[in-house]
Design a protein around this motif. Structure first.
Motif, PDB file in Angstrom:
ATOM      1  N   MET A 121     -20.593 -17.974 -16.660  1.00  0.00           N
ATOM      2  CA  MET A 121     -21.389 -19.200 -16.792  1.00  0.00           C
ATOM      3  C   MET A 121     -22.557 -18.931 -17.734  1.00  0.00           C
ATOM      4  O   MET A 121     -23.327 -17.986 -17.558  1.00  0.00           O
ATOM      5  CB  MET A 121     -21.912 -19.647 -15.429  1.00  0.00           C
ATOM      6  CG  MET A 121     -22.781 -20.896 -15.477  1.00  0.00           C
ATOM      7  SD  MET A 121     -23.272 -21.429 -13.831  1.00  0.00           S
ATOM      8  CE  MET A 121     -21.685 -21.988 -13.198  1.00  0.00           C
ATOM      9  N   GLU A 122     -22.686 -19.753 -18.755  1.00  0.00           N
ATOM     10  CA  GLU A 122     -23.726 -19.558 -19.749  1.00  0.00           C
ATOM     11  C   GLU A 122     -25.067 -20.084 -19.238  1.00  0.00           C
ATOM     12  O   GLU A 122     -25.124 -21.073 -18.505  1.00  0.00           O
ATOM     13  CB  GLU A 122     -23.346 -20.284 -21.042  1.00  0.00           C
ATOM     14  CG  GLU A 122     -22.105 -19.749 -21.722  1.00  0.00           C
ATOM     15  CD  GLU A 122     -22.261 -18.313 -22.159  1.00  0.00           C
ATOM     16  OE1 GLU A 122     -23.371 -17.946 -22.591  1.00  0.00           O
ATOM     17  OE2 GLU A 122     -21.287 -17.555 -22.036  1.00  0.00           O
ATOM     18  N   PRO A 123     -26.184 -19.437 -19.651  1.00  0.00           N
ATOM     19  CA  PRO A 123     -27.507 -19.923 -19.255  1.00  0.00           C
ATOM     20  C   PRO A 123     -27.742 -21.382 -19.630  1.00  0.00           C
ATOM     21  O   PRO A 123     -28.459 -22.112 -18.942  1.00  0.00           O
ATOM     22  CB  PRO A 123     -28.462 -18.988 -20.004  1.00  0.00           C
ATOM     23  CG  PRO A 123     -27.678 -17.730 -20.201  1.00  0.00           C
ATOM     24  CD  PRO A 123     -26.259 -18.177 -20.411  1.00  0.00           C
ATOM     25  N   ALA A 171     -29.510 -18.885  -5.020  1.00  0.00           N
ATOM     26  CA  ALA A 171     -29.155 -17.935  -6.068  1.00  0.00           C
ATOM     27  C   ALA A 171     -27.694 -17.501  -5.990  1.00  0.00           C
ATOM     28  O   ALA A 171     -26.915 -17.749  -6.911  1.00  0.00           O
ATOM     29  CB  ALA A 171     -30.078 -16.720  -6.009  1.00  0.00           C
ATOM     30  N   VAL A 172     -27.304 -16.862  -4.898  1.00  0.00           N
ATOM     31  CA  VAL A 172     -25.949 -16.311  -4.846  1.00  0.00           C
ATOM     32  C   VAL A 172     -24.893 -17.414  -4.917  1.00  0.00           C
ATOM     33  O   VAL A 172     -23.817 -17.223  -5.495  1.00  0.00           O
ATOM     34  CB  VAL A 172     -25.770 -15.421  -3.594  1.00  0.00           C
ATOM     35  CG1 VAL A 172     -25.642 -16.235  -2.325  1.00  0.00           C
ATOM     36  CG2 VAL A 172     -24.582 -14.468  -3.770  1.00  0.00           C
ATOM     37  N   ILE A 173     -25.187 -18.593  -4.380  1.00  0.00           N
ATOM     38  CA  ILE A 173     -24.205 -19.691  -4.439  1.00  0.00           C
ATOM     39  C   ILE A 173     -24.197 -20.389  -5.796  1.00  0.00           C
ATOM     40  O   ILE A 173     -23.310 -21.202  -6.068  1.00  0.00           O
ATOM     41  CB  ILE A 173     -24.432 -20.727  -3.318  1.00  0.00           C
ATOM     42  CG1 ILE A 173     -25.803 -21.380  -3.445  1.00  0.00           C
ATOM     43  CG2 ILE A 173     -24.212 -20.105  -1.955  1.00  0.00           C
ATOM     44  CD1 ILE A 173     -26.024 -22.542  -2.468  1.00  0.00           C
ATOM     45  N   ALA A 174     -25.173 -20.071  -6.647  1.00  0.00           N
ATOM     46  CA  ALA A 174     -25.216 -20.674  -7.981  1.00  0.00           C
ATOM     47  C   ALA A 174     -24.381 -19.901  -8.990  1.00  0.00           C
ATOM     48  O   ALA A 174     -24.145 -20.393 -10.099  1.00  0.00           O
ATOM     49  CB  ALA A 174     -26.665 -20.746  -8.478  1.00  0.00           C
ATOM     50  N   MET A 227     -13.013 -28.381  -5.079  1.00  0.00           N
ATOM     51  CA  MET A 227     -14.173 -28.709  -5.915  1.00  0.00           C
ATOM     52  C   MET A 227     -14.578 -27.480  -6.717  1.00  0.00           C
ATOM     53  O   MET A 227     -14.737 -26.397  -6.157  1.00  0.00           O
ATOM     54  CB  MET A 227     -15.347 -29.160  -5.033  1.00  0.00           C
ATOM     55  CG  MET A 227     -16.577 -29.605  -5.811  1.00  0.00           C
ATOM     56  SD  MET A 227     -18.034 -29.904  -4.731  1.00  0.00           S
ATOM     57  CE  MET A 227     -18.650 -28.211  -4.543  1.00  0.00           C
ATOM     58  N   PRO A 228     -14.760 -27.641  -8.019  1.00  0.00           N
ATOM     59  CA  PRO A 228     -15.293 -26.524  -8.787  1.00  0.00           C
ATOM     60  C   PRO A 228     -16.795 -26.391  -8.531  1.00  0.00           C
ATOM     61  O   PRO A 228     -17.491 -27.382  -8.325  1.00  0.00           O
ATOM     62  CB  PRO A 228     -15.012 -26.922 -10.245  1.00  0.00           C
ATOM     63  CG  PRO A 228     -15.025 -28.421 -10.219  1.00  0.00           C
ATOM     64  CD  PRO A 228     -14.467 -28.818  -8.874  1.00  0.00           C
ATOM     65  N   GLY A 229     -17.271 -25.179  -8.529  1.00  0.00           N
ATOM     66  CA  GLY A 229     -18.723 -24.993  -8.390  1.00  0.00           C
ATOM     67  C   GLY A 229     -19.422 -25.244  -9.707  1.00  0.00           C
ATOM     68  O   GLY A 229     -18.757 -25.533 -10.715  1.00  0.00           O
ATOM     69  N   PRO A 230     -20.728 -25.136  -9.703  1.00  0.00           N
ATOM     70  CA  PRO A 230     -21.590 -24.791  -8.589  1.00  0.00           C
ATOM     71  C   PRO A 230     -21.963 -26.003  -7.754  1.00  0.00           C
ATOM     72  O   PRO A 230     -21.813 -27.127  -8.244  1.00  0.00           O
ATOM     73  CB  PRO A 230     -22.821 -24.205  -9.296  1.00  0.00           C
ATOM     74  CG  PRO A 230     -22.886 -24.948 -10.609  1.00  0.00           C
ATOM     75  CD  PRO A 230     -21.460 -25.196 -10.992  1.00  0.00           C
ATOM     76  N   PRO A 231     -22.467 -25.800  -6.512  1.00  0.00           N
ATOM     77  CA  PRO A 231     -22.593 -24.494  -5.868  1.00  0.00           C
ATOM     78  C   PRO A 231     -21.216 -23.933  -5.545  1.00  0.00           C
ATOM     79  O   PRO A 231     -20.283 -24.676  -5.265  1.00  0.00           O
ATOM     80  CB  PRO A 231     -23.381 -24.810  -4.592  1.00  0.00           C
ATOM     81  CG  PRO A 231     -23.006 -26.225  -4.281  1.00  0.00           C
ATOM     82  CD  PRO A 231     -22.874 -26.900  -5.611  1.00  0.00           C
ATOM     83  N   PHE A 232     -21.121 -22.603  -5.566  1.00  0.00           N
ATOM     84  CA  PHE A 232     -19.860 -21.946  -5.291  1.00  0.00           C
ATOM     85  C   PHE A 232     -19.749 -21.608  -3.808  1.00  0.00           C
ATOM     86  O   PHE A 232     -20.758 -21.445  -3.112  1.00  0.00           O
ATOM     87  CB  PHE A 232     -19.742 -20.676  -6.125  1.00  0.00           C
ATOM     88  CG  PHE A 232     -19.658 -20.957  -7.609  1.00  0.00           C
ATOM     89  CD1 PHE A 232     -18.450 -21.294  -8.191  1.00  0.00           C
ATOM     90  CD2 PHE A 232     -20.789 -20.898  -8.401  1.00  0.00           C
ATOM     91  CE1 PHE A 232     -18.369 -21.570  -9.560  1.00  0.00           C
ATOM     92  CE2 PHE A 232     -20.718 -21.167  -9.763  1.00  0.00           C
ATOM     93  CZ  PHE A 232     -19.509 -21.505 -10.340  1.00  0.00           C
ATOM     94  N   SER A 233     -18.512 -21.530  -3.347  1.00  0.00           N
ATOM     95  CA  SER A 233     -18.264 -21.173  -1.961  1.00  0.00           C
ATOM     96  C   SER A 233     -18.503 -19.682  -1.766  1.00  0.00           C
ATOM     97  O   SER A 233     -17.939 -18.846  -2.479  1.00  0.00           O
ATOM     98  CB  SER A 233     -16.829 -21.526  -1.573  1.00  0.00           C
ATOM     99  OG  SER A 233     -16.556 -21.137  -0.242  1.00  0.00           O
ATOM    100  N   VAL A 234     -19.350 -19.359  -0.793  1.00  0.00           N
ATOM    101  CA  VAL A 234     -19.599 -17.970  -0.399  1.00  0.00           C
ATOM    102  C   VAL A 234     -19.433 -17.913   1.111  1.00  0.00           C
ATOM    103  O   VAL A 234     -20.310 -18.340   1.863  1.00  0.00           O
ATOM    104  CB  VAL A 234     -21.013 -17.507  -0.818  1.00  0.00           C
ATOM    105  CG1 VAL A 234     -21.268 -16.080  -0.348  1.00  0.00           C
ATOM    106  CG2 VAL A 234     -21.180 -17.598  -2.335  1.00  0.00           C
ATOM    107  N   ASP A 235     -18.277 -17.426   1.560  1.00  0.00           N
ATOM    108  CA  ASP A 235     -17.989 -17.428   2.990  1.00  0.00           C
ATOM    109  C   ASP A 235     -18.396 -16.100   3.617  1.00  0.00           C
ATOM    110  O   ASP A 235     -18.950 -15.208   2.957  1.00  0.00           O
ATOM    111  CB  ASP A 235     -16.523 -17.760   3.242  1.00  0.00           C
ATOM    112  CG  ASP A 235     -15.557 -16.748   2.648  1.00  0.00           C
ATOM    113  OD1 ASP A 235     -15.968 -15.606   2.343  1.00  0.00           O
ATOM    114  OD2 ASP A 235     -14.364 -17.094   2.484  1.00  0.00           O
TER     115      ASP A 235
END
Length: 217
Positions: free
Chosen positions: A1-3, A125-128, A162-170
């Protein structure tokens, strides 16, 4: 993912991830050890979250890192204050009354620049970050903070819906990312989809929010 992805989100005011209140899980769990005694708190990828004002009100110094200059300037402007601005190797540094925000790439931030940290609060942060950056982020964070205790809030869902973000972090992701360095305790977990209609519109049939305490081994 680009800034540029996150820069565009802020520039276009596409910031549905920003809460207009202090996160209830932060209010509920920050008053327990080891967080209550923390004197310096790091908030990675902080945006303009009101959570930083809450943490400052607990008497702690707050240090945030945020890519978007618009988010950082909005944080202070919306508080009605004028920060002191200086340069650091990765961008600009904004300071006012116990809150310091490093604007720029968090991966450019060093332990010497950040200084000692007693605790980390990670809500966004981590889910982004996609899986390709998540491991890099966690290793960098642990180096920056010398494995400080963390209050971590994550979201988990069927990533195929669903595509992130936010991303799934289980739970499995949390264990894989942090288990070697922390004892992981789940403090809370609930399906919050009924309170997040935007995610239902994006195709989700369930959305779990979890709060974790990460205690250094």
């Amino acid at each position: 993912m680009e800034p540029g992805f996150w820069q565009d989100k802020w520039n276009n005011n596409e910031i549905g991830f920003h809460l207009d209140q202090v996160h209830p899980l932060l209010v509920r769990y920050w008053t327990t050890p080891p967080f209550l005694s923390a004197r310096r708190i790091f908030v990675p990828l902080c945006g303009k979250t009101l959570d930083m004002h809450f943490l400052r009100e607990q008497g702690a110094e707050v240090i945030g890192a945020e890519l978007s200059g618009k988010a950082v300037t909005a944080f202070f402007a919306e508080a009605g204050v004028e920060p002191e601005v200086s340069e650091w190797s990765g961008g600009k540094c904004y300071r006012h009354d116990g809150i310091t925000l490093f604007q720029g790439d968090i991966f450019s931030l060093t332990q010497d620049q950040l200084g000692p940290v007693d605790a980390i609060y990670d809500r966004a942060a981590v889910i982004a970050l996609p899986d390709s950056l998540r491991q890099q982020y966690v290793r960098h964070l642990l180096t920056l903070t010398a494995r400080a205790p963390q209050l971590l809030i994550t979201l988990s869902y069927d990533q195929s819906q669903m595509p992130g973000p936010p991303f799934s972090v289980d739970a499995g992701n949390v264990q894989a990312l942090y288990g070697d360095d922390y004892v992981i305790t789940e403090l809370a977990g609930a399906d919050i989809l009924d309170h997040e209609p935007g995610f239902r519109e994006r195709g989700l049939t369930a959305l779990a929010q979890h709060c974790w305490q990460l205690t250094p081994r």
